[in-house]
Design a protein around this motif. Structure first.
Motif, PDB file in Angstrom:
ATOM      1  N   LYS A  34       0.833  -1.210   0.000  1.00 10.88           N
ATOM      2  CA  LYS A  34       0.000   0.000   0.000  1.00 10.88           C
ATOM      3  C   LYS A  34       0.861   1.251   0.000  1.00 10.88           C
ATOM      4  O   LYS A  34       0.582   2.206  -0.725  1.00 10.88           O
ATOM      5  N   ASN A  35       1.895   1.246   0.817  1.00  8.07           N
ATOM      6  CA  ASN A  35       2.799   2.399   0.860  1.00  8.07           C
ATOM      7  C   ASN A  35       3.494   2.604  -0.474  1.00  8.07           C
ATOM      8  O   ASN A  35       3.639   3.733  -0.952  1.00  8.07           O
ATOM      9  N   ALA A  36       3.927   1.522  -1.073  1.00  7.05           N
ATOM     10  CA  ALA A  36       4.606   1.618  -2.371  1.00  7.05           C
ATOM     11  C   ALA A  36       3.659   2.128  -3.441  1.00  7.05           C
ATOM     12  O   ALA A  36       4.033   2.953  -4.282  1.00  7.05           O
ATOM     13  N   LEU A  37       2.415   1.650  -3.431  1.00  7.28           N
ATOM     14  CA  LEU A  37       1.428   2.114  -4.402  1.00  7.28           C
ATOM     15  C   LEU A  37       1.145   3.599  -4.232  1.00  7.28           C
ATOM     16  O   LEU A  37       1.048   4.339  -5.217  1.00  7.28           O
ATOM     17  N   SER A  38       1.026   4.029  -3.005  1.00  6.31           N
ATOM     18  CA  SER A  38       0.749   5.442  -2.740  1.00  6.31           C
ATOM     19  C   SER A  38       1.880   6.334  -3.252  1.00  6.31           C
ATOM     20  O   SER A  38       1.633   7.348  -3.907  1.00  6.31           O
ATOM     21  N   ALA A  42       1.595   8.985  -6.830  1.00  2.80           N
ATOM     22  CA  ALA A  42       1.846  10.422  -6.816  1.00  2.80           C
ATOM     23  C   ALA A  42       2.922  10.837  -7.819  1.00  2.80           C
ATOM     24  O   ALA A  42       3.010  12.009  -8.186  1.00  2.80           O
ATOM     25  N   ASN A  43       3.706   9.879  -8.283  1.00  2.00           N
ATOM     26  CA  ASN A  43       4.835  10.209  -9.147  1.00  2.00           C
ATOM     27  C   ASN A  43       4.793   9.526 -10.511  1.00  2.00           C
ATOM     28  O   ASN A  43       5.819   9.355 -11.147  1.00  2.00           O
ATOM     29  N   CYS A  44       3.608   9.124 -10.944  1.00  2.00           N
ATOM     30  CA  CYS A  44       3.474   8.409 -12.211  1.00  2.00           C
ATOM     31  C   CYS A  44       2.645   9.199 -13.209  1.00  2.00           C
ATOM     32  O   CYS A  44       1.886  10.089 -12.842  1.00  2.00           O
ATOM     33  N   ASN A  45       2.762   8.792 -14.460  1.00  2.00           N
ATOM     34  CA  ASN A  45       1.928   9.391 -15.487  1.00  2.00           C
ATOM     35  C   ASN A  45       0.560   8.709 -15.487  1.00  2.00           C
ATOM     36  O   ASN A  45       0.328   7.748 -14.749  1.00  2.00           O
ATOM     37  N   VAL A  46      -0.343   9.164 -16.314  1.00  4.41           N
ATOM     38  CA  VAL A  46      -1.721   8.678 -16.313  1.00  4.41           C
ATOM     39  C   VAL A  46      -1.794   7.189 -16.661  1.00  4.41           C
ATOM     40  O   VAL A  46      -2.541   6.434 -16.026  1.00  4.41           O
ATOM     41  N   GLU A  47      -1.034   6.751 -17.618  1.00  4.53           N
ATOM     42  CA  GLU A  47      -1.048   5.337 -18.007  1.00  4.53           C
ATOM     43  C   GLU A  47      -0.598   4.445 -16.849  1.00  4.53           C
ATOM     44  O   GLU A  47      -1.205   3.418 -16.559  1.00  4.53           O
ATOM     45  N   GLN A  49      -0.757   5.229 -13.736  1.00  3.99           N
ATOM     46  CA  GLN A  49      -1.769   5.312 -12.688  1.00  3.99           C
ATOM     47  C   GLN A  49      -2.895   4.309 -12.921  1.00  3.99           C
ATOM     48  O   GLN A  49      -3.400   3.715 -11.976  1.00  3.99           O
ATOM     49  N   HIS A  50      -3.282   4.109 -14.169  1.00  4.45           N
ATOM     50  CA  HIS A  50      -4.302   3.101 -14.478  1.00  4.45           C
ATOM     51  C   HIS A  50      -3.811   1.709 -14.079  1.00  4.45           C
ATOM     52  O   HIS A  50      -4.565   0.913 -13.513  1.00  4.45           O
ATOM     53  N   GLN A  51      -2.569   1.427 -14.376  1.00  4.98           N
ATOM     54  CA  GLN A  51      -1.999   0.128 -14.019  1.00  4.98           C
ATOM     55  C   GLN A  51      -1.887  -0.023 -12.503  1.00  4.98           C
ATOM     56  O   GLN A  51      -2.114  -1.112 -11.961  1.00  4.98           O
ATOM     57  N   LEU A  55      -3.389  -2.839  -9.861  1.00  7.38           N
ATOM     58  CA  LEU A  55      -2.606  -3.486  -8.801  1.00  7.38           C
ATOM     59  C   LEU A  55      -3.281  -3.293  -7.448  1.00  7.38           C
ATOM     60  O   LEU A  55      -3.298  -4.209  -6.619  1.00  7.38           O
ATOM     61  N   GLN A  56      -3.859  -2.116  -7.230  1.00  8.08           N
ATOM     62  CA  GLN A  56      -4.571  -1.858  -5.971  1.00  8.08           C
ATOM     63  C   GLN A  56      -5.773  -2.799  -5.849  1.00  8.08           C
ATOM     64  O   GLN A  56      -6.045  -3.324  -4.773  1.00  8.08           O
ATOM     65  N   ASP A  57      -6.467  -3.023  -6.948  1.00  2.84           N
ATOM     66  CA  ASP A  57      -7.594  -3.962  -6.936  1.00  2.84           C
ATOM     67  C   ASP A  57      -7.137  -5.363  -6.564  1.00  2.84           C
ATOM     68  O   ASP A  57      -7.802  -6.055  -5.793  1.00  2.84           O
TER      69      ASP A  57
END
Length: 63
Positions: A34-38, A42-47, A49-51, A55-57
């Motif tokens: 969860k920490n890594a995803l967060s 915050a530091n990724c592009n839109v594509e 972020q979708h991925q 992963l969060q799901d």
């Protein structure tokens, strides 16, 4: 993907999935993921972020 935070998030989710499959300490690995995803989100592009949402799901199914 050359974003190191994205790679770390993906690896952390995979580690959490492996821990759950092997009956390991799922709570700690899910928390780390969860920490890594967060951080990555915050530091990724839109594509990316979708991925990361996908992963969060996957991570949510472990809880």
């Amino acid at each position: 993907m050359s974003n190191p935070l994205f790679r770390q998030a993906r690896q952390a989710v995979n580690s959490a999935k492996q821990a759950a499959a092997q009956g390991g300490n799922t709570e700690a690995s899910v928390s780390k993921a969860k920490n890594a995803l967060s951080s990555a989100y915050a530091n990724c592009n839109v594509e990316e972020q979708h991925q990361l949402r996908a992963l969060q799901d996957e991570l949510n199914t472990l809880q």
